[in-house]
Design an enzyme around this catalytic site. Structure first.
Site, PDB file in Angstrom:
ATOM      1  N   HIS A  39       0.786  -1.237   0.000  1.00 52.60           N
ATOM      2  CA  HIS A  39       0.000   0.000   0.000  1.00 52.60           C
ATOM      3  C   HIS A  39       0.821   1.292   0.000  1.00 52.60           C
ATOM      4  O   HIS A  39       0.324   2.343  -0.399  1.00 52.60           O
ATOM      5  CB  HIS A  39      -0.928   0.003   1.221  1.00 52.60           C
ATOM      6  CG  HIS A  39      -2.192   0.774   1.010  1.00 52.60           C
ATOM      7  ND1 HIS A  39      -2.268   1.930   0.265  1.00 52.60           N
ATOM      8  CD2 HIS A  39      -3.455   0.555   1.449  1.00 52.60           C
ATOM      9  CE1 HIS A  39      -3.496   2.384   0.262  1.00 52.60           C
ATOM     10  NE2 HIS A  39      -4.242   1.570   0.970  1.00 52.60           N
ATOM     11  N   TYR A  67     -14.694   5.802   8.662  1.00 54.78           N
ATOM     12  CA  TYR A  67     -13.693   6.271   7.696  1.00 54.78           C
ATOM     13  C   TYR A  67     -14.131   5.845   6.294  1.00 54.78           C
ATOM     14  O   TYR A  67     -14.359   4.667   6.039  1.00 54.78           O
ATOM     15  CB  TYR A  67     -12.341   5.634   8.028  1.00 54.78           C
ATOM     16  CG  TYR A  67     -11.181   6.026   7.144  1.00 54.78           C
ATOM     17  CD1 TYR A  67     -10.162   6.824   7.645  1.00 54.78           C
ATOM     18  CD2 TYR A  67     -11.063   5.565   5.846  1.00 54.78           C
ATOM     19  CE1 TYR A  67      -9.070   7.163   6.861  1.00 54.78           C
ATOM     20  CE2 TYR A  67      -9.990   5.905   5.047  1.00 54.78           C
ATOM     21  CZ  TYR A  67      -8.989   6.703   5.558  1.00 54.78           C
ATOM     22  OH  TYR A  67      -7.909   7.038   4.773  1.00 54.78           O
ATOM     23  N   THR A  73      -4.977  10.575  -0.644  1.00 53.15           N
ATOM     24  CA  THR A  73      -6.324  10.345  -0.133  1.00 53.15           C
ATOM     25  C   THR A  73      -6.690  11.368   0.939  1.00 53.15           C
ATOM     26  O   THR A  73      -5.847  12.070   1.475  1.00 53.15           O
ATOM     27  CB  THR A  73      -6.457   8.937   0.478  1.00 53.15           C
ATOM     28  OG1 THR A  73      -5.532   8.814   1.569  1.00 53.15           O
ATOM     29  CG2 THR A  73      -6.199   7.864  -0.557  1.00 53.15           C
TER      30      THR A  73
END
Length: 769
Positions: free
Chosen positions: A471, A587, A600
């Site tokens: 990630h 979230y 993001t």
């Protein structure tokens, strides 16, 4: 064997007079081809950088400007108003250069200045236009005159076909939001989650922070925003991802699935050959900048920065922090099968191997009967366990000898390939097949994925595909772009024969893939076993439920004049309230790629408006009219929050950066500590699809994506990923932990499905009337 093939080309003999080095013709040929390919790639990258850097101009427009200027001078006209003459007077070497040559050179310099000035003016104008986000806040069908004029200008400015990085220098920087706005909207986001006493305490902490320390920290952030491309992204990458010392398997890595219903071939080697070849075609386009940038409304470019590290990238473990190793060039992939590692070369004589040739090479790996070497089978468990243990083991056992060479081969590969011995994918006769497929992609058996690679391609025995991605280097939409290209190219362009093999000629009799050698001592095997135990405990605790919701999809939701994303997020709040009897911090991932190097932002989708609606839905005395009004208010507010996050007005990245600055200054803030310690018991994300329109979904409805997912963020919470696959299907990926008595992924998934049915009934009743 490959070792013997390499040895005959390179020989040396130690003599009393020194070393007698002998290079065979084959070795010299490979050295020549390698150098030729490297030079060619450098030229391609240089050309791509130049063309992207001067967009919308091109070298031909420079020649045109020079030609017009020289033609004007020939016609006794001076477009420079005397500036060419002044340039000529400043040029050195008056005695060596003729007057005519000096005039021509001065005209070229002047023309180049005009050409460059035009590019700079274009960039600045485009940056101003891209800083306008009013279009995002206007209702469909109610476009203002200002937005129409802006859209017209954007169409003109981006009329010429752009390359991947053509707009990078024109994207605006992510702005630092006003401190007062961030704190005010933070308090609004938690008002419905806290009782009166706790909320008043938080409000007091916020006011104290805003008056003194907050102002100081805000000034530091403004300074950083002036000299950095993005004031968030570097800190986000370092502190959220690379400094994490726990396992990245489950906790950080995520996965993507194959087509839900279609498997083009059941032959494992053939599917792997097409998939690898397709990904390398994508890499070639990426290197040359030939992939068009993702555009919102087909006119607003998204940042492409994250795509640079898609290939040839590995996360290298460290004791205190990891680092990302990105190579400019790599020409092989590392393949794992039955506990063995292989180096698979993808090029021959500088040319990419055909899918059929790749199929032959992969079949050789599948047919190899040799057993794993001692310690080799579970080696990748080091990448699945604790990062500190892996970092120390890497230094102690993999920094010299054959282990260093083999590890370098794995880490320097384009990506990692796993040939699984199990079958994967969805099966109509097995209701648990999708959930097992998801768990397999998320963590496998804890040692058959190299979790440090930018991504690992997983090819199952029955020809099904999957992907596990690290990630830190990029977010899911980036790898999703590659995944869509690969699936479409595999099915609609490359295809398969009637027997399920790849098309094309196997080509020359290539040397087989090179088997990597390891010398893993007993002490290292103990570390591997400990990492495996850590990873296995984590993997066994993952409760995963993946299901298809087929009652309706985004088609019906849009008919109800509602945003599909807002619809799902509100249904999620309703399901959670029915399960727990209270609300929680939620979230939802949003992107900030409208800005340079944006990644993001968080949408806090549990709002006062959504809570009011959920309470009304659970109150039997409430009227349908009031429920519908409250739903509209909640959906509209959710859309507003999402748009604010996308346009740089989110609050969580701002608060995170304020916290980092406070740590650098050695100052503790009770307010920031409280904010950053709040658990996200619902972590959600929507999987994008059709970023690339390479085929018509209506014409090929079976080629819907199954999406992807991730592990739970909180020990007592849920991770929820969802994709609106087509007009009549929603696929859910829900994760939690068995160790928590408060969670159950299957139960929560069913509650979400029922909540969506209840919302649809509420929204469609007025339509029937």
């Amino acid at each position: 064997m490959a070792e013997a093939h390499q040895a005959v080309a390179f020989q040396f003999t130690v003599t009393p007079d020194g070393i007698d080095l002998q290079l065979g013709r084959d070795a010299l040929r490979h050295l020549y081809l390698s150098g030729l390919v490297a030079c060619r790639k450098r030229l391609i990258r240089l050309k791509s950088s130049v063309l992207s850097g001067v967009y919308p101009a091109s070298p031909s427009t420079w020649f045109a400007v020079v030609a017009v200027t020289l033609g004007s001078l020939y016609g006794k006209l001076d477009p420079s108003l005397g500036l060419i003459t002044k340039i000529s007077n400043f040029l050195p070497g008056k005695s060596a250069i003729s007057p005519v040559s000096r005039t021509v050179l001065s005209a070229v310099i002047f023309s180049s200045g005009v050409w460059i000035s035009g590019i700079l003016v274009y960039r600045q104008t485009l940056r101003i236009l891209l800083s306008y986000h009013g279009w995002m806040f206007e209702s469909r069908g109610k476009t203002s005159l200002k937005t129409k004029a802006w859209a017209g200008c954007m169409k003109i400015m981006s009329k010429r076909q752009p390359m991947l990085y053509s707009f990078q220098m024109s994207l605006p920087k992510l702005p630092v939001p006003p401190l007062d706005d961030t704190i005010e909207r933070y308090l609004q986001s938690v008002e419905a989650l806290l009782d009166e006493e706790k909320f008043n305490r938080m409000k007091t902490l916020a006011e104290e922070f805003k008056k003194d320390l907050g102002r100081k920290l805000q000034k530091y952030l403004h300074v950083k925003s002036w000299w950095s491309s993005n004031y968030v992204s570097d800190w986000w990458e370092e502190y959220i991802y690379l400094r994490g010392r726990g396992p990245i398997m489950v906790n950080s890595n995520y996965y993507a699935m194959d087509f839900l219903y279609v498997t083009p071939t059941s032959k494992q080697a053939a599917r792997a050959g097409n998939a690898i070849h397709s990904m390398l075609l994508y890499r070639r386009k990426l290197e040359r900048g030939l992939i068009p940038p993702v555009m919102a409304l087909d006119i607003v470019p998204m940042c492409s920065y994250q795509m640079e590290r898609m290939f040839n990238t590995t996360r290298i473990p460290g004791v205190e922090t990891d680092r990302l190793q990105h190579l400019v060039e790599s020409r092989h992939v590392c393949v794992y099968h039955k506990g063995r590692y292989y180096r698979l070369c993808l090029y021959e004589d500088g040319n990419l191997l055909s899918p059929r040739a790749l199929q032959v090479q992969i079949q050789r790996i599948l047919d190899d009967p040799s057993p794993p070497q001692p310690g080799e089978e579970k080696l990748a468990a080091l990448t699945a366990g604790d990062r500190v243990s892996w970092a120390k083991a890497r230094v102690n056992f993999f920094s010299h000898g054959v282990n260093r060479v083999s590890l370098s081969c794995v880490e320097r590969g384009i990506f990692f390939v796993t040939l699984d011995q199990e079958e994967g994918g969805h099966r109509e006769d097995d209701k648990d097949s999708l959930s097992l497929y998801a768990k397999s992609l998320l963590h496998g058996n804890c040692y058959n994925r190299w979790f440090d690679k930018s991504f690992s391609l997983v090819v199952y025995k029955n020809g099904k595909l999957g992907l596990n991605a690290e990630h830190s280097w990029a977010d899911a939409p980036i790898i999703g772009h590659l995944w869509e290209f690969m699936l479409a190219t595999d099915s609609f362009e490359l295809g398969y024969t009637e027997k399920g093999d790849c098309h094309g000629d196997p080509g020359l009799d290539l040397p087989p893939p090179y088997r990597l050698m390891w010398d893993i001592p007993p002490m290292c095997r103990e570390v591997i076993d400990q990492s495996y135990l850590t990873a296995k405990t984590l993997a066994d605790d993952v409760d995963f439920y993946c299901t298809r919701f087929m009652d309706f999809g985004k088609g019906l939701i849009k008919k109800c004049r509602s945003s599909p994303d807002a619809f799902f997020q509100i249904a999620l709040q309703l399901a959670h309230y029915r399960e727990k009897g209270h609300f929680c911090l939620t979230y939802e991932a949003s992107m900030t790629r409208l800005f340079r190097e944006g990644r993001t932002e968080t949408v806090r989708s549990c709002t006062k408006q959504s809570c009011d609606f959920v309470k009304a839905m659970e109150d039997p005395n409430e009227t349908k009219e009031n429920r519908l009004a409250l739903y509209r208010a909640a959906a509209d507010h959710h859309q507003l929050m999402y748009r604010l996050a996308m346009t740089g007005k989110g609050i969580d990245r701002h608060l995170f950066c304020l916290y980092i600055v406070s740590k650098y200054l050695g100052t503790d803030s009770p307010f920031l500590q409280q904010v950053l310690s709040e658990p996200w018991r619902l972590s959600t994300s929507q999987t994008p699809q059709q970023q690339l329109k390479m085929f018509d979904m209506e014409q090929f409805p079976d080629h819907v994506s199954a999406g992807g997912g991730f592990g739970p963020v909180a020990d007592d919470g849920y991770g929820v990923s969802y994709i609106f696959a087509g007009e009549n299907l929603i696929t859910l990926h829900i994760s939690s932990k068995f160790s928590s008595p408060e969670t159950n992924s299957h139960r929560f998934g069913q509650r979400i499905c029922q909540s969506m049915r209840d919302l649809a009934q509420l929204l469609t009743d007025p339509l029937r009337r």
